[in-house]
Design a protein around this motif. Structure first.
Motif, PDB file in Angstrom:
ATOM      1  N   VAL A 158       0.836  -1.191   0.000  1.00  0.00           N
ATOM      2  CA  VAL A 158       0.000   0.000   0.000  1.00  0.00           C
ATOM      3  C   VAL A 158       0.875   1.247   0.000  1.00  0.00           C
ATOM      4  CG1 VAL A 158      -1.935  -1.132   1.158  1.00  0.00           C
ATOM      5  CG2 VAL A 158      -0.153  -0.012   2.531  1.00  0.00           C
ATOM      6  N   SER A 159       0.232   2.375  -0.188  1.00  0.00           N
ATOM      7  CA  SER A 159       0.919   3.657  -0.174  1.00  0.00           C
ATOM      8  C   SER A 159       0.003   4.671   0.500  1.00  0.00           C
ATOM      9  CB  SER A 159       1.234   4.089  -1.614  1.00  0.00           C
ATOM     10  OG  SER A 159       1.873   5.348  -1.649  1.00  0.00           O
ATOM     11  N   ASN A 160       0.545   5.418   1.439  1.00  0.00           N
ATOM     12  CA  ASN A 160      -0.213   6.463   2.124  1.00  0.00           C
ATOM     13  C   ASN A 160      -1.354   5.927   2.985  1.00  0.00           C
ATOM     14  OD1 ASN A 160       1.179   8.801   0.735  1.00  0.00           O
ATOM     15  ND2 ASN A 160       0.266   7.800  -1.047  1.00  0.00           N
ATOM     16  N   PHE A 161      -1.279   4.686   3.427  1.00  0.00           N
ATOM     17  CA  PHE A 161      -2.280   4.103   4.315  1.00  0.00           C
ATOM     18  C   PHE A 161      -1.908   4.383   5.768  1.00  0.00           C
ATOM     19  CE2 PHE A 161      -4.071   2.277   0.740  1.00  0.00           C
ATOM     20  CZ  PHE A 161      -5.002   1.261   0.981  1.00  0.00           C
ATOM     21  N   THR A 162      -2.910   4.572   6.620  1.00  0.00           N
ATOM     22  CA  THR A 162      -2.668   4.697   8.050  1.00  0.00           C
ATOM     23  C   THR A 162      -2.399   3.317   8.635  1.00  0.00           C
ATOM     24  OG1 THR A 162      -4.963   4.372   8.726  1.00  0.00           O
ATOM     25  CG2 THR A 162      -4.303   6.620   8.127  1.00  0.00           C
ATOM     26  N   HIS A 163      -1.931   3.297   9.873  1.00  0.00           N
ATOM     27  CA  HIS A 163      -1.633   2.009  10.493  1.00  0.00           C
ATOM     28  C   HIS A 163      -2.897   1.172  10.677  1.00  0.00           C
ATOM     29  CE1 HIS A 163      -2.897   2.841  14.768  1.00  0.00           C
ATOM     30  NE2 HIS A 163      -2.835   4.061  14.308  1.00  0.00           N
ATOM     31  N   THR A 164      -4.036   1.809  10.967  1.00  0.00           N
ATOM     32  CA  THR A 164      -5.270   1.037  11.133  1.00  0.00           C
ATOM     33  C   THR A 164      -5.785   0.527   9.796  1.00  0.00           C
ATOM     34  OG1 THR A 164      -6.521   3.113  11.124  1.00  0.00           O
ATOM     35  CG2 THR A 164      -5.953   2.181  13.267  1.00  0.00           C
ATOM     36  N   GLN A 165      -5.602   1.303   8.751  1.00  0.00           N
ATOM     37  CA  GLN A 165      -6.006   0.838   7.414  1.00  0.00           C
ATOM     38  C   GLN A 165      -5.149  -0.346   6.972  1.00  0.00           C
ATOM     39  OE1 GLN A 165      -5.508   4.628   5.491  1.00  0.00           O
ATOM     40  NE2 GLN A 165      -7.698   5.114   5.568  1.00  0.00           N
ATOM     41  N   ALA A 178       3.756  -6.494   1.661  1.00  0.00           N
ATOM     42  CA  ALA A 178       5.212  -6.354   1.605  1.00  0.00           C
ATOM     43  C   ALA A 178       5.703  -4.955   1.943  1.00  0.00           C
ATOM     44  CB  ALA A 178       5.720  -6.741   0.212  1.00  0.00           C
ATOM     45  N   ALA A 179       4.859  -3.932   1.724  1.00  0.00           N
ATOM     46  CA  ALA A 179       5.402  -2.576   1.818  1.00  0.00           C
ATOM     47  C   ALA A 179       4.317  -1.540   2.064  1.00  0.00           C
ATOM     48  CB  ALA A 179       6.147  -2.231   0.533  1.00  0.00           C
ATOM     49  N   ASN A 180       4.760  -0.411   2.589  1.00  0.00           N
ATOM     50  CA  ASN A 180       3.947   0.803   2.653  1.00  0.00           C
ATOM     51  C   ASN A 180       4.835   1.957   2.223  1.00  0.00           C
ATOM     52  OD1 ASN A 180       1.888   2.686   3.174  1.00  0.00           O
ATOM     53  ND2 ASN A 180       2.511   2.942   5.304  1.00  0.00           N
ATOM     54  N   GLN A 181       4.254   2.879   1.467  1.00  0.00           N
ATOM     55  CA  GLN A 181       5.013   4.021   0.965  1.00  0.00           C
ATOM     56  C   GLN A 181       4.404   5.316   1.505  1.00  0.00           C
ATOM     57  OE1 GLN A 181       5.716   5.830  -3.409  1.00  0.00           O
ATOM     58  NE2 GLN A 181       6.378   3.709  -3.223  1.00  0.00           N
ATOM     59  N   PRO A 182       4.922   5.807   2.629  1.00  0.00           N
ATOM     60  CA  PRO A 182       4.434   7.069   3.202  1.00  0.00           C
ATOM     61  C   PRO A 182       5.391   8.221   2.895  1.00  0.00           C
ATOM     62  CG  PRO A 182       5.681   5.905   4.855  1.00  0.00           C
ATOM     63  CD  PRO A 182       5.820   5.106   3.568  1.00  0.00           C
ATOM     64  N   GLU A 183       4.886   9.432   3.030  1.00  0.00           N
ATOM     65  CA  GLU A 183       5.783  10.579   2.982  1.00  0.00           C
ATOM     66  C   GLU A 183       6.520  10.660   4.319  1.00  0.00           C
ATOM     67  OE1 GLU A 183       5.879  15.417   2.134  1.00  0.00           O
ATOM     68  OE2 GLU A 183       3.958  14.406   2.473  1.00  0.00           O
ATOM     69  N   ALA A 200       4.880  -0.937  10.719  1.00  0.00           N
ATOM     70  CA  ALA A 200       5.832  -1.490   9.748  1.00  0.00           C
ATOM     71  C   ALA A 200       6.758  -2.493  10.425  1.00  0.00           C
ATOM     72  CB  ALA A 200       6.642  -0.366   9.107  1.00  0.00           C
ATOM     73  N   GLN A 201       7.198  -2.153  11.631  1.00  0.00           N
ATOM     74  CA  GLN A 201       8.061  -3.082  12.363  1.00  0.00           C
ATOM     75  C   GLN A 201       7.266  -4.280  12.876  1.00  0.00           C
ATOM     76  OE1 GLN A 201      11.432  -1.213  14.722  1.00  0.00           O
ATOM     77  NE2 GLN A 201      10.086   0.561  14.552  1.00  0.00           N
ATOM     78  N   GLU A 202       6.017  -4.044  13.263  1.00  0.00           N
ATOM     79  CA  GLU A 202       5.173  -5.139  13.736  1.00  0.00           C
ATOM     80  C   GLU A 202       4.906  -6.169  12.641  1.00  0.00           C
ATOM     81  OE1 GLU A 202       0.506  -5.810  15.067  1.00  0.00           O
ATOM     82  OE2 GLU A 202       1.404  -3.841  15.342  1.00  0.00           O
ATOM     83  N   LEU A 203       4.625  -5.688  11.425  1.00  0.00           N
ATOM     84  CA  LEU A 203       4.224  -6.580  10.322  1.00  0.00           C
ATOM     85  C   LEU A 203       5.345  -6.827   9.322  1.00  0.00           C
ATOM     86  CD1 LEU A 203       0.624  -5.213   9.559  1.00  0.00           C
ATOM     87  CD2 LEU A 203       1.306  -7.063  11.118  1.00  0.00           C
ATOM     88  N   ASN A 204       6.541  -6.334   9.613  1.00  0.00           N
ATOM     89  CA  ASN A 204       7.690  -6.496   8.701  1.00  0.00           C
ATOM     90  C   ASN A 204       7.415  -5.917   7.315  1.00  0.00           C
ATOM     91  OD1 ASN A 204       9.425  -7.857  10.559  1.00  0.00           O
ATOM     92  ND2 ASN A 204       8.239  -9.726  10.246  1.00  0.00           N
ATOM     93  N   LEU A 205       6.811  -4.733   7.298  1.00  0.00           N
ATOM     94  CA  LEU A 205       6.576  -4.026   6.046  1.00  0.00           C
ATOM     95  C   LEU A 205       7.804  -3.212   5.677  1.00  0.00           C
ATOM     96  CD1 LEU A 205       3.061  -2.496   6.821  1.00  0.00           C
ATOM     97  CD2 LEU A 205       3.509  -4.394   5.258  1.00  0.00           C
ATOM     98  N   ALA A 206       8.176  -3.236   4.419  1.00  0.00           N
ATOM     99  CA  ALA A 206       9.235  -2.356   3.941  1.00  0.00           C
ATOM    100  C   ALA A 206       8.664  -0.949   3.804  1.00  0.00           C
ATOM    101  CB  ALA A 206       9.756  -2.836   2.593  1.00  0.00           C
ATOM    102  N   ILE A 207       9.271   0.009   4.479  1.00  0.00           N
ATOM    103  CA  ILE A 207       8.849   1.407   4.360  1.00  0.00           C
ATOM    104  C   ILE A 207       9.661   2.069   3.258  1.00  0.00           C
ATOM    105  CG2 ILE A 207       8.970   3.681   5.479  1.00  0.00           C
ATOM    106  CD1 ILE A 207       6.572   2.184   6.405  1.00  0.00           C
ATOM    107  N   MET A 208       8.939   2.584   2.261  1.00  0.00           N
ATOM    108  CA  MET A 208       9.549   3.293   1.136  1.00  0.00           C
ATOM    109  C   MET A 208       9.198   4.768   1.296  1.00  0.00           C
ATOM    110  SD  MET A 208       8.076   0.592  -1.673  1.00  0.00           S
ATOM    111  CE  MET A 208       8.917   1.341  -3.064  1.00  0.00           C
ATOM    112  N   ALA A 209      10.122   5.553   1.823  1.00  0.00           N
ATOM    113  CA  ALA A 209       9.835   6.953   2.135  1.00  0.00           C
ATOM    114  C   ALA A 209       9.840   7.793   0.867  1.00  0.00           C
ATOM    115  CB  ALA A 209      10.865   7.487   3.123  1.00  0.00           C
ATOM    116  N   TRP A 210       8.672   8.412   0.567  1.00  0.00           N
ATOM    117  CA  TRP A 210       8.654   9.298  -0.593  1.00  0.00           C
ATOM    118  C   TRP A 210       8.859  10.746  -0.154  1.00  0.00           C
ATOM    119  CZ3 TRP A 210       4.817  13.049  -1.211  1.00  0.00           C
ATOM    120  CH2 TRP A 210       3.571  12.837  -0.611  1.00  0.00           C
ATOM    121  N   SER A 211       9.401  11.535  -1.075  1.00  0.00           N
ATOM    122  CA  SER A 211       9.756  12.936  -0.826  1.00  0.00           C
ATOM    123  C   SER A 211      10.659  13.090   0.393  1.00  0.00           C
ATOM    124  CB  SER A 211       8.489  13.791  -0.658  1.00  0.00           C
ATOM    125  OG  SER A 211       8.757  15.148  -0.915  1.00  0.00           O
ATOM    126  N   PRO A 212      11.748  12.309   0.476  1.00  0.00           N
ATOM    127  CA  PRO A 212      12.631  12.401   1.654  1.00  0.00           C
ATOM    128  C   PRO A 212      13.384  13.724   1.740  1.00  0.00           C
ATOM    129  CG  PRO A 212      13.643  11.034  -0.025  1.00  0.00           C
ATOM    130  CD  PRO A 212      12.244  11.311  -0.498  1.00  0.00           C
TER     131      PRO A 212
END
Length: 304
Positions: A158-165, A178-183, A200-212
């Motif tokens: 997913v991208s731009n999802f909240t933790h509850t979503q 596999a991943a979440n892409q947040p700003e 992300a750490q709880e579910l082992n999601l790869a965080i792909m930081a956009w606009s770093p």
């Protein structure tokens, strides 16, 4: 190197793939020539940025969807073997002016359109670009499950999802996202406190930081108004950059990558030399004090 130095690794897993911690974003590829776009991808690969990120909506205009994807597809077609050197990420579900549509049929159609434009048999990681508040998690899960079972995608995220979503969607799937892409950047620090990096750490999601780099605001050429968050952050970044002989942008990238939940930072420069220069982020030696100094500047108040 001090005992509390935050040492950055240069690679990270995302699903079954091993990728560079700097990744290359192609959101401004639309309108590029194949030769120019090829040079950018090759420069990214030169610094280990083998994950290539795009989306159906990138380049949206009069001709509709897929401008950036189409250019990348032409790059792959013109350079046999290049596709196998990259981990390909694309996103679907944004449909102006609706704006979002994550019905199962639409996500499947979006993915199939992306595959055609990208001239690829499979998307390595397919992301739902933004949460559609009118689509049930059952329906989104149905689309991702069908795409994966059909071999059209290898991994989903997913991208731009909240933790509850994220948790709600994961509950409907029989495979791991596999991943979440947040700003996330020193100017966009909400993920530190809103649960994004925690889940992300709880579910082992790869965080792909956009606009770093804060949309280019965390660079030496930007001159912010005195007293603003940007001015405070740039002052701290500049002190570290001067000490380590790098640019403020390299320090900002290193700051993002230093968080234990962050897998990679997406760079989007269209300049080949700056793509290669981004690797200096790995030369930055942040201490824990340095990292927290940047955070204090971003918040504008001392740590509690």
């Amino acid at each position: 190197m001090s005992d509390d130095a935050l040492v950055l690794s240069t690679t990270t897993p995302i699903g079954p793939f091993e990728v560079g911690r700097l990744a290359y974003g192609c959101w401004r590829f639309s309108g590029s020539s194949v030769a120019d776009a090829t040079a950018k991808i090759e420069a990214a690969l030169e610094i280990g940025a083998n994950l290539v990120d795009t989306a159906a909506i990138y380049g949206f205009g009069e001709e509709g969807f897929g401008g950036a994807e189409a250019v990348l597809g032409e790059v792959y077609a013109a350079n046999p073997g290049l596709r196998d050197k990259t981990v390909l990420v694309t996103k679907g579900g944004i449909h102006p002016p609706v704006p979002y549509d994550s019905r199962a049929s639409n996500l499947i159609e979006s993915c199939e359109g992306s595959l055609a434009r990208l001239k690829s048999d499979v998307i390595d990681v397919f992301l739902v670009h933004r949460p559609d508040l009118l689509a049930s998690y059952d329906e989104v899960a149905e689309a991702l499950t069908q795409l994966r079972a059909a071999g059209k995608i290898r991994e989903a995220g997913v991208s731009n999802f909240t933790h509850t979503q994220i948790r709600a969607l994961q509950s409907k799937l029989d495979f791991a996202l596999a991943a979440n892409q947040p700003e996330f950047s020193p100017l966009a620090i909400a993920p530190l406190d809103d649960g994004t990096l925690d889940i992300a750490q709880e579910l082992n999601l790869a965080i792909m930081a956009w606009s770093p780099l804060g949309g280019g605001r965390l660079t030496a050429v930007h001159q912010p108004e005195a007293g603003t968050q940007e001015a405070r952050v740039l002052a701290v970044l500049d002190g570290i950059a001067t000490r380590d002989g790098v640019g403020v942008d390299h320090v900002a990238l290193a700051w993002v990558l230093a968080h234990p939940a962050v897998s990679m930072a997406l760079i989007g420069t269209q300049n080949v030399d700056r793509i290669k220069d981004s690797a200096k982020a790995y030369d930055v030696t942040l201490s824990r004090q340095d990292w927290y100094d940047v955070l204090v500047a971003a918040r504008g108040v001392p740590m509690p």
